[in-house]
Design a protein around this motif. Structure first.
Motif, mmCIF file in Angstrom:
data_model
loop_
_atom_site.group_PDB
_atom_site.id
_atom_site.type_symbol
_atom_site.label_atom_id
_atom_site.label_comp_id
_atom_site.label_asym_id
_atom_site.label_seq_id
_atom_site.Cartn_x
_atom_site.Cartn_y
_atom_site.Cartn_z
ATOM 1 N N GLU A 116 0.839 -1.209 0.000
ATOM 2 C CA GLU A 116 0.000 0.000 0.000
ATOM 3 C C GLU A 116 0.874 1.260 0.000
ATOM 4 O OE1 GLU A 116 -3.633 0.596 2.601
ATOM 5 O OE2 GLU A 116 -2.157 1.917 3.533
ATOM 6 N N GLN A 117 1.832 1.298 0.892
ATOM 7 C CA GLN A 117 2.701 2.481 0.985
ATOM 8 C C GLN A 117 3.925 2.192 0.132
ATOM 9 O OE1 GLN A 117 2.979 4.388 4.753
ATOM 10 N NE2 GLN A 117 0.947 3.741 5.378
ATOM 11 N N ASN A 118 3.718 2.323 -1.194
ATOM 12 C CA ASN A 118 4.744 1.865 -2.135
ATOM 13 C C ASN A 118 5.370 3.012 -2.934
ATOM 14 O OD1 ASN A 118 2.603 2.374 -3.801
ATOM 15 N ND2 ASN A 118 2.599 0.378 -4.825
ATOM 16 N N ILE A 119 5.434 4.195 -2.301
ATOM 17 C CA ILE A 119 6.253 5.334 -2.747
ATOM 18 C C ILE A 119 5.750 6.038 -3.990
ATOM 19 C CG2 ILE A 119 8.564 6.046 -3.576
ATOM 20 C CD1 ILE A 119 8.638 5.571 -0.609
ATOM 21 N N VAL A 120 5.351 5.282 -5.014
ATOM 22 C CA VAL A 120 5.051 5.933 -6.292
ATOM 23 C C VAL A 120 3.993 5.150 -7.063
ATOM 24 C CG1 VAL A 120 6.969 4.773 -7.470
ATOM 25 C CG2 VAL A 120 6.163 6.956 -8.345
ATOM 26 N N HIS A 121 3.151 5.906 -7.766
ATOM 27 C CA HIS A 121 2.164 5.337 -8.682
ATOM 28 C C HIS A 121 2.594 5.603 -10.115
ATOM 29 C CE1 HIS A 121 -1.681 4.629 -10.729
ATOM 30 N NE2 HIS A 121 -1.448 5.764 -11.364
ATOM 31 N N GLY A 122 2.289 4.682 -11.026
ATOM 32 C CA GLY A 122 2.473 4.923 -12.458
ATOM 33 C C GLY A 122 1.295 4.381 -13.240
ATOM 34 N N SER A 123 0.884 5.088 -14.285
ATOM 35 C CA SER A 123 -0.262 4.662 -15.109
ATOM 36 C C SER A 123 0.032 3.309 -15.753
ATOM 37 C CB SER A 123 -0.531 5.680 -16.220
ATOM 38 O OG SER A 123 -0.637 6.975 -15.688
ATOM 39 N N ASP A 124 -1.039 2.536 -16.016
ATOM 40 C CA ASP A 124 -0.827 1.199 -16.585
ATOM 41 C C ASP A 124 -1.143 1.103 -18.073
ATOM 42 O OD1 ASP A 124 -3.567 1.242 -16.572
ATOM 43 O OD2 ASP A 124 -3.809 -0.422 -15.161
ATOM 44 N N SER A 125 -1.554 2.210 -18.713
ATOM 45 C CA SER A 125 -1.776 2.209 -20.166
ATOM 46 C C SER A 125 -1.723 3.662 -20.644
ATOM 47 C CB SER A 125 -3.139 1.601 -20.509
ATOM 48 O OG SER A 125 -4.169 2.474 -20.088
ATOM 49 N N PRO A 126 -1.454 3.870 -21.954
ATOM 50 C CA PRO A 126 -1.441 5.252 -22.473
ATOM 51 C C PRO A 126 -2.779 5.953 -22.252
ATOM 52 C CG PRO A 126 -0.420 3.759 -24.045
ATOM 53 C CD PRO A 126 -1.008 2.888 -22.969
ATOM 54 N N GLU A 127 -3.870 5.217 -22.437
ATOM 55 C CA GLU A 127 -5.199 5.813 -22.250
ATOM 56 C C GLU A 127 -5.393 6.246 -20.797
ATOM 57 O OE1 GLU A 127 -8.369 3.079 -22.813
ATOM 58 O OE2 GLU A 127 -9.895 4.645 -22.890
ATOM 59 N N ASN A 128 -5.028 5.375 -19.848
ATOM 60 C CA ASN A 128 -5.136 5.756 -18.441
ATOM 61 C C ASN A 128 -4.172 6.887 -18.101
ATOM 62 O OD1 ASN A 128 -7.178 4.019 -17.895
ATOM 63 N ND2 ASN A 128 -5.885 2.403 -17.041
ATOM 64 N N GLY A 129 -3.003 6.906 -18.750
ATOM 65 C CA GLY A 129 -2.051 7.994 -18.530
ATOM 66 C C GLY A 129 -2.677 9.345 -18.853
ATOM 67 N N ARG A 130 -3.372 9.405 -20.000
ATOM 68 C CA ARG A 130 -4.029 10.664 -20.391
ATOM 69 C C ARG A 130 -5.139 11.019 -19.413
ATOM 70 N NH1 ARG A 130 -2.814 8.789 -25.483
ATOM 71 N NH2 ARG A 130 -4.631 7.436 -25.601
ATOM 72 N N GLN A 131 -5.931 10.026 -19.063
ATOM 73 C CA GLN A 131 -7.059 10.284 -18.159
ATOM 74 C C GLN A 131 -6.561 10.699 -16.768
ATOM 75 O OE1 GLN A 131 -9.744 6.937 -17.649
ATOM 76 N NE2 GLN A 131 -10.703 8.000 -15.925
ATOM 77 N N GLU A 132 -5.536 10.004 -16.262
ATOM 78 C CA GLU A 132 -5.017 10.314 -14.930
ATOM 79 C C GLU A 132 -4.328 11.675 -14.916
ATOM 80 O OE1 GLU A 132 -4.306 5.650 -13.623
ATOM 81 O OE2 GLU A 132 -2.593 7.015 -13.665
ATOM 82 N N ALA A 133 -3.605 12.019 -15.995
ATOM 83 C CA ALA A 133 -2.970 13.348 -16.053
ATOM 84 C C ALA A 133 -4.038 14.432 -15.971
ATOM 85 C CB ALA A 133 -2.146 13.487 -17.330
ATOM 86 N N SER A 134 -5.159 14.228 -16.654
ATOM 87 C CA SER A 134 -6.212 15.255 -16.666
ATOM 88 C C SER A 134 -6.918 15.361 -15.312
ATOM 89 C CB SER A 134 -7.234 14.966 -17.777
ATOM 90 O OG SER A 134 -8.036 13.851 -17.435
ATOM 91 N N TYR A 135 -6.748 14.345 -14.454
ATOM 92 C CA TYR A 135 -7.332 14.413 -13.103
ATOM 93 C C TYR A 135 -6.655 15.513 -12.288
ATOM 94 C CZ TYR A 135 -9.860 12.510 -9.101
ATOM 95 O OH TYR A 135 -10.732 12.342 -8.047
ATOM 96 N N PHE A 136 -5.381 15.770 -12.557
ATOM 97 C CA PHE A 136 -4.616 16.763 -11.784
ATOM 98 C C PHE A 136 -4.267 18.015 -12.577
ATOM 99 C CE2 PHE A 136 -3.589 12.684 -9.742
ATOM 100 C CZ PHE A 136 -3.947 12.992 -8.430
ATOM 101 N N PHE A 137 -4.168 17.900 -13.898
ATOM 102 C CA PHE A 137 -3.645 19.014 -14.692
ATOM 103 C C PHE A 137 -4.552 19.329 -15.876
ATOM 104 C CE2 PHE A 137 -0.020 16.655 -12.921
ATOM 105 C CZ PHE A 137 0.644 17.663 -12.233
ATOM 106 N N PRO A 138 -5.074 20.573 -15.961
ATOM 107 C CA PRO A 138 -5.709 20.980 -17.212
ATOM 108 C C PRO A 138 -4.632 21.026 -18.303
ATOM 109 C CG PRO A 138 -5.503 22.855 -15.722
ATOM 110 C CD PRO A 138 -5.027 21.646 -14.962
ATOM 111 N N GLU A 139 -5.025 20.880 -19.546
ATOM 112 C CA GLU A 139 -4.054 20.762 -20.645
ATOM 113 C C GLU A 139 -3.064 21.929 -20.653
ATOM 114 O OE1 GLU A 139 -2.076 18.740 -23.358
ATOM 115 O OE2 GLU A 139 -3.840 17.908 -22.368
ATOM 116 N N HIS A 140 -3.532 23.156 -20.302
ATOM 117 C CA HIS A 140 -2.614 24.308 -20.380
ATOM 118 C C HIS A 140 -1.532 24.276 -19.296
ATOM 119 C CE1 HIS A 140 -5.477 25.997 -17.380
ATOM 120 N NE2 HIS A 140 -4.411 26.647 -16.959
ATOM 121 N N GLU A 141 -1.631 23.382 -18.306
ATOM 122 C CA GLU A 141 -0.586 23.265 -17.289
ATOM 123 C C GLU A 141 0.458 22.195 -17.650
ATOM 124 O OE1 GLU A 141 -2.039 22.794 -13.281
ATOM 125 O OE2 GLU A 141 -3.313 24.559 -13.424
#
Ligand code: CMP
Length: 142
Positions: free
Chosen positions: A112-137
């Motif tokens: 559980e306390q494993n230091i770092v998360h990484g996306s598991d697919s390009p599609e999830n990478g895009r979706q997860e990035a948009s959870y924290f960052f609007p495109e202009h950031e």
């Protein structure tokens, strides 16, 4: 080969252990470009939203308690083959199973306390990035 993006989160245990600099150093030494980064504390509801795919899992409540327990550092990373290369760099989810020299093998205390998360697919990478960052950031290059 076209570049890919992945969303990493340096988790609250990484921040508490003062490992943000060390982990980012390893990420940059492995050839990843930082395209966006911020520090924030997720609310329980935000953590539940981010990990919604795991809402039926027995560890969901503990995981979202932990992820909302203090500041974390979401980072958008870009590189050729970013998804797979990042998962190789951090190692298996369970640090006891992570290969020697990986970030989780070296620094994580538990699955559980494993230091770092990484996306598991390009599609999830895009979706997860948009959870924290609007495109202009998200910067195009540095
Ligand atoms: P992460 O890459 O952030 O994606 C989902 C997280 O759930 C995972 O890392 C772990 O921190 C956590 N997780 C996965 N499996 C378990 C488990 N069996 N018990 C507790 N936490 C888990």
């Amino acid at each position: 080969m076209a570049t890919e993006r992945t969303l990493a989160i340096l988790k609250p245990d990484c921040v508490r252990k003062e490992l943000v600099g060390e982990v980012l150093r390893r990420i940059q030494d492995a050839g990843f470009q930082v395209r966006a980064m911020k520090m924030l504390t997720m609310s329980k509801t935000e953590a539940e939203g981010f990990y919604a795919v795991h809402e039926d899992k027995p560890f969901f409540d503990d995981l979202t308690d932990f992820m909302s327990s203090g500041p974390c550092v979401p980072v958008v990373l870009e590189k050729e083959n970013a998804i797979d290369d990042f998962r190789s760099l951090i190692g298996a989810t369970d640090p006891d199973e992570a290969a020697d020299g990986t970030i989780r093998s070296d620094f994580a205390d538990s699955i559980e306390q494993n230091i770092v998360h990484g996306s598991d697919s390009p599609e999830n990478g895009r979706q997860e990035a948009s959870y924290f960052f609007p495109e202009h950031e998200i910067v195009a290059n540095t």
